[in-house]
Design a protein around this motif. Structure first.
Motif, mmCIF file in Angstrom:
data_model
loop_
_atom_site.group_PDB
_atom_site.id
_atom_site.type_symbol
_atom_site.label_atom_id
_atom_site.label_comp_id
_atom_site.label_asym_id
_atom_site.label_seq_id
_atom_site.Cartn_x
_atom_site.Cartn_y
_atom_site.Cartn_z
ATOM 1 N N PHE B 139 0.811 -1.222 0.000
ATOM 2 C CA PHE B 139 0.000 0.000 0.000
ATOM 3 C C PHE B 139 0.846 1.274 0.000
ATOM 4 O O PHE B 139 0.591 2.210 -0.743
ATOM 5 C CB PHE B 139 -0.927 0.000 1.229
ATOM 6 N N CYS B 140 1.849 1.310 0.871
ATOM 7 C CA CYS B 140 2.638 2.546 1.010
ATOM 8 C C CYS B 140 3.837 2.488 0.063
ATOM 9 O O CYS B 140 4.747 1.685 0.236
ATOM 10 C CB CYS B 140 3.110 2.712 2.451
ATOM 11 N N PRO B 141 3.859 3.354 -0.960
ATOM 12 C CA PRO B 141 4.936 3.286 -1.961
ATOM 13 C C PRO B 141 6.319 3.568 -1.372
ATOM 14 O O PRO B 141 7.317 3.072 -1.891
ATOM 15 C CB PRO B 141 4.574 4.381 -2.970
ATOM 16 N N ALA B 142 6.376 4.338 -0.293
ATOM 17 C CA ALA B 142 7.688 4.605 0.308
ATOM 18 C C ALA B 142 8.246 3.318 0.903
ATOM 19 O O ALA B 142 9.464 3.085 0.876
ATOM 20 C CB ALA B 142 7.572 5.685 1.384
ATOM 21 N N PRO B 193 -1.740 12.530 -0.441
ATOM 22 C CA PRO B 193 -1.267 13.051 0.847
ATOM 23 C C PRO B 193 0.258 13.063 0.940
ATOM 24 O O PRO B 193 0.804 13.490 1.945
ATOM 25 C CB PRO B 193 -1.826 12.048 1.852
ATOM 26 N N CYS B 194 0.948 12.572 -0.096
ATOM 27 C CA CYS B 194 2.401 12.419 0.057
ATOM 28 C C CYS B 194 3.118 12.381 -1.280
ATOM 29 O O CYS B 194 2.499 12.203 -2.323
ATOM 30 C CB CYS B 194 2.713 11.134 0.815
ATOM 31 N N ALA B 196 5.304 10.057 -2.008
ATOM 32 C CA ALA B 196 5.477 8.661 -2.415
ATOM 33 C C ALA B 196 4.380 8.230 -3.388
ATOM 34 O O ALA B 196 4.641 7.523 -4.357
ATOM 35 C CB ALA B 196 5.472 7.762 -1.174
ATOM 36 N N LYS B 197 3.160 8.670 -3.129
ATOM 37 C CA LYS B 197 2.061 8.292 -4.028
ATOM 38 C C LYS B 197 2.243 8.947 -5.400
ATOM 39 O O LYS B 197 1.828 8.383 -6.411
ATOM 40 C CB LYS B 197 0.707 8.692 -3.418
ATOM 41 N N ARG B 296 3.760 1.236 7.157
ATOM 42 C CA ARG B 296 3.559 2.574 6.593
ATOM 43 C C ARG B 296 4.689 3.505 7.028
ATOM 44 O O ARG B 296 5.096 3.484 8.183
ATOM 45 C CB ARG B 296 2.227 3.144 7.094
ATOM 46 N N ALA B 297 5.115 4.338 6.106
ATOM 47 C CA ALA B 297 6.251 5.216 6.383
ATOM 48 C C ALA B 297 5.921 6.308 7.397
ATOM 49 O O ALA B 297 6.763 6.725 8.176
ATOM 50 C CB ALA B 297 6.738 5.851 5.081
ATOM 51 N N CYS B 298 4.690 6.805 7.361
ATOM 52 C CA CYS B 298 4.372 7.972 8.188
ATOM 53 C C CYS B 298 3.823 7.581 9.551
ATOM 54 O O CYS B 298 3.112 6.587 9.683
ATOM 55 C CB CYS B 298 3.356 8.861 7.478
ATOM 56 N N SER B 301 0.260 6.733 9.885
ATOM 57 C CA SER B 301 -0.029 6.425 8.468
ATOM 58 C C SER B 301 -0.393 7.686 7.675
ATOM 59 O O SER B 301 0.148 8.746 7.952
ATOM 60 C CB SER B 301 -1.112 5.368 8.348
ATOM 61 N N CYS B 302 -1.323 7.560 6.727
ATOM 62 C CA CYS B 302 -1.530 8.664 5.772
ATOM 63 C C CYS B 302 -1.979 10.002 6.381
ATOM 64 O O CYS B 302 -1.646 11.046 5.817
ATOM 65 C CB CYS B 302 -2.452 8.221 4.657
ATOM 66 N N GLY B 305 0.904 12.037 6.424
ATOM 67 C CA GLY B 305 1.571 12.322 5.147
ATOM 68 C C GLY B 305 1.987 13.788 5.059
ATOM 69 O O GLY B 305 1.357 14.650 5.673
HETATM 70 S S1 SF4 Z 1 1.038 9.215 3.364
HETATM 71 FE FE1 SF4 Z 1 2.824 8.252 4.303
HETATM 72 S S2 SF4 Z 1 2.016 6.260 4.995
HETATM 73 FE FE2 SF4 Z 1 0.559 7.042 3.493
HETATM 74 S S3 SF4 Z 1 1.225 6.179 1.547
HETATM 75 FE FE3 SF4 Z 1 2.184 8.200 1.714
HETATM 76 S S4 SF4 Z 1 4.204 7.815 2.608
HETATM 77 FE FE4 SF4 Z 1 2.966 5.962 2.957
#
Ligand code: SF4
Ligand code: SF4
Lengths: 137, 441
Positions: B139-142, B193-194, B196-197, B296-298, B301-302, B305
């Motif tokens: 799910f999380c591209p990062a 939201p980020c 990475a997406k 999830r990176a954040c 989570s999102c 972001g």
């Molecule tokens: S907002 Fe953060 S946790 Fe959500 S997809 Fe983007 S980098 Fe990953």
């Protein structure tokens, strides 16, 4: 390149430190992940064997472009019957050790499955020396 | 090292960058350095996590966004809206207000990203039964990128299923095409939201092409929408929702959104430091019995972001509140239907960072040289050399990208032994930090 580690018997909290360090090194050397996995599994098992059975041990890992050689030399009870210890499921681990999730008798067979060569020398009452080789090319 | 642009969504504005080095210290892959008083990037090492963006005090790191007016090049302007977008607004503003404003600013159709979540969740349940354990969510591209770069042995564990936004986008496009709309008239837009997406849309990992036309930054669109809402009178609002999302769909982008809704032993990890600690452990030990890992990176989570502008804890609370009122299964208009081939993604390639050399013999030799150098360095990771740590400097030196004399301790020694003149040492510091940092004010 040669890397050295000292292992204390019974120190379960730190079991796996050497294999974790080696993993990091091999990753940085861009060794293919399949090979890293085999090295880490074999070394981890061997390291845990020392922690679970021996008083102390030394690990020497040498890495060159052809192969990774791991020598684990311990002071401990030794293995009386090596061919028996090579059978899956055979273990002399105490109940205490098993309860910690170690000593399921997968040690030596698992090492041998992941290694290109495994050499065992053991003297009862003295200790065990393993030489594990995983080829890089 | 190319200075100008990330090949990603993030860009360093060198005019704004003050070379403070905050970003180089937080980057989880050590992809940044300071040169000539400006932050510079190794693009191959960057995973688009946005940690540098958070750390930058001058907003010199920006998320490049597509021009909003681009939407008007298309007759059908579909907006894919994540629940998180609604979650950014104060709770006094209704979804109808938000949707109405979005139609006013130019979209012709609004579809919630999470409409595909119920179907995806079921598919994940099936997927984990037939694949190596544990399945790691893609799910999380990062996180996908972090694993590609730093944890190649975990690549086989990454789930080969697309994220909800890609599935919903594909569905929308299919629908419109079936209705006879010309492909060139369809524009599909996603509020992100980020960074990475954005990177995931521009360069999807997993052998599939995306149908998303372009990505809109959540903070920009929030401002535009809010502005429009403020101009509307309550009596103007005639917008009605046609769908109602399930509880799990609304929670999907929150921590435990996936893990809490998948069968089997599941675990959710959020926040970069936690993630790295966990993945290190996971890679070491084969003893993990989990079926599914949501990573999830954040933090949170999102809602955490970098483009999610609201306070993350409030946004989480708002969304949980929305979810509590939601049905157990999404009530979607009858034409919604998803198929497995819409959600399948292909193989994920590793993208290991070459820290020393591709050739193993040379890599060993360089690593040994770097180790020797490290013994000369003070190991205090002061960053005065423009690298995030003494280790990073020694690695840069053996790769031929830096000099040992960039270390101020080495400079002092070389000055004392007469190997370096005072002027030379000054020039080195200017090379790293720029002349302007040495001007007397
Ligand atoms: S907002 Fe953060 S946790 Fe959500 S997809 Fe983007 S980098 Fe990953
Ligand atoms: S986005 Fe993340 S990986 Fe890329 S440079 Fe910034 S902190 Fe480093």
């Amino acid at each position: 390149m040669v890397l050295n580690y000292h292992i204390e018997g019974g120190d379960f909290a730190n079991a796996g430190t050497a294999s974790s360090q080696i993993k990091k090194t091999l990753k940085q050397l861009s060794v293919p992940p399949v090979i890293i996995k085999r090295v880490v599994v074999a070394l981890y098992e061997a390291e845990v064997n020392i922690v679970a059975h021996a008083y102390k041990g030394e690990i020497v890992v040498s890495i060159d472009p052809e192969r990774i050689q791991m020598i684990l030399d311990d002071e401990g009870p030794g293995i009386a019957d090596i061919s028996l210890a090579m059978q899956k499921g055979y273990s002399t681990a105490s109940e205490e050790v098993r309860q910690m999730g170690f000593g399921a008798g997968m040690g030596l067979p698992n090492i041998s499955e992941n290694a290109d060569s495994l050499n065992i020398q053991s003297k009862v009452g003295k200790g065990t020396k393993l030489e594990i080789i995983v080829k890089l090319s | 090292m190319k200075g100008e642009a990330f090949q990603h969504a993030l860009k360093i504005e060198h005019d704004v960058c003050i070379g403070c080095s905050r970003c180089i210290r937080v980057c989880p892959t050590e992809a940044l350095r300071v040169r000539q008083g400006k932050a510079q990037l190794y693009p191959d090492w960057c995973i688009d996590c946005g940690e540098c963006y958070r750390a930058c005090p001058t907003r010199a790191i920006v998320v490049e966004s597509d021009d909003f007016n681009k939407i008007f090049s298309y007759k059908h302007r579909v907006l894919l809206i994540p629940c998180l977008f609604t979650g950014q607004f104060p709770q006094t503003i209704s979804e109808d207000d938000i949707y109405h404003a979005l139609y006013q600013i130019g979209f012709t159709q609004i579809v919630e990203v999470e409409t595909s979540v119920d179907f995806l969740a079921e598919s994940i349940d099936q997927y984990i039964e037939n694949n190596p354990k544990p399945t790691i969510s893609s799910f999380c591209p990062a996180i996908v990128r972090l694993i590609q770069v730093n944890y190649p042995s975990l690549i086989d564990n990454l789930m080969h299923l697309k994220a909800p936004v890609d599935i919903t986008a594909e569905y929308c496009k299919k629908q419109l095409l079936q209705k006879g709309v010309d492909e060139n008239d369809i524009g599909i837009f996603y509020i992100t939201p980020c960074a990475a997406k954005i990177a995931a849309v521009r360069a999807p990992v997993g052998e599939y092409g995306t149908v998303i036309t372009s990505v809109l930054n959540m903070d920009d669109l929030y401002n535009k929408t809010y502005h429009q809402i403020k101009q509307n009178k309550a009596s103007d609002i005639q917008c009605k929702h046609t769908s109602e999302l399930s509880d799990k769909s609304i929670r999907w982008t929150l921590t435990n959104g996936e893990a809490g809704n998948i069968k089997g032993r599941c675990l959710a990890i959020d926040g970069m430091d936690n993630v790295i600690e966990f993945l290190d452990k996971l890679e070491d030990e084969d003893t993990c019995n989990f079926d599914f890992l949501e990573i999830r990176a954040c933090d949170e989570s999102c809602p955490g972001g970098i483009l999610a502008l609201g306070n993350r804890f409030l946004a989480v609370e708002h969304m949980k509140h929305m979810a509590e009122k939601a049905p157990a299964v999404s009530q979607l208009p009858s034409e919604f239907s998803f198929t497995y081939d819409m959600i399948k993604a292909g193989n994920i390639e590793e993208r290991s960072m070459v820290k020393y050399d591709k050739d193993i013999g040379k890599a060993i030799e360089k690593m040994e040289r770097a180790k020797k150098l490290r013994r000369q360095l003070p190991n205090i990771d002061c960053g005065a050399c423009g690298a995030p740590s003494c280790e990073a400097l020694s690695d840069d030196v053996v790769r031929g990208e830096s000099k040992i004399s960039y270390c101020i301790f080495i400079q002092k020694q070389q000055e004392q032994s007469g190997d370096l003149s005072n002027e030379q040492s000054f020039e080195i510091m200017e090379e790293i930090w720029g002349k302007h940092k040495f001007r007397r004010k």
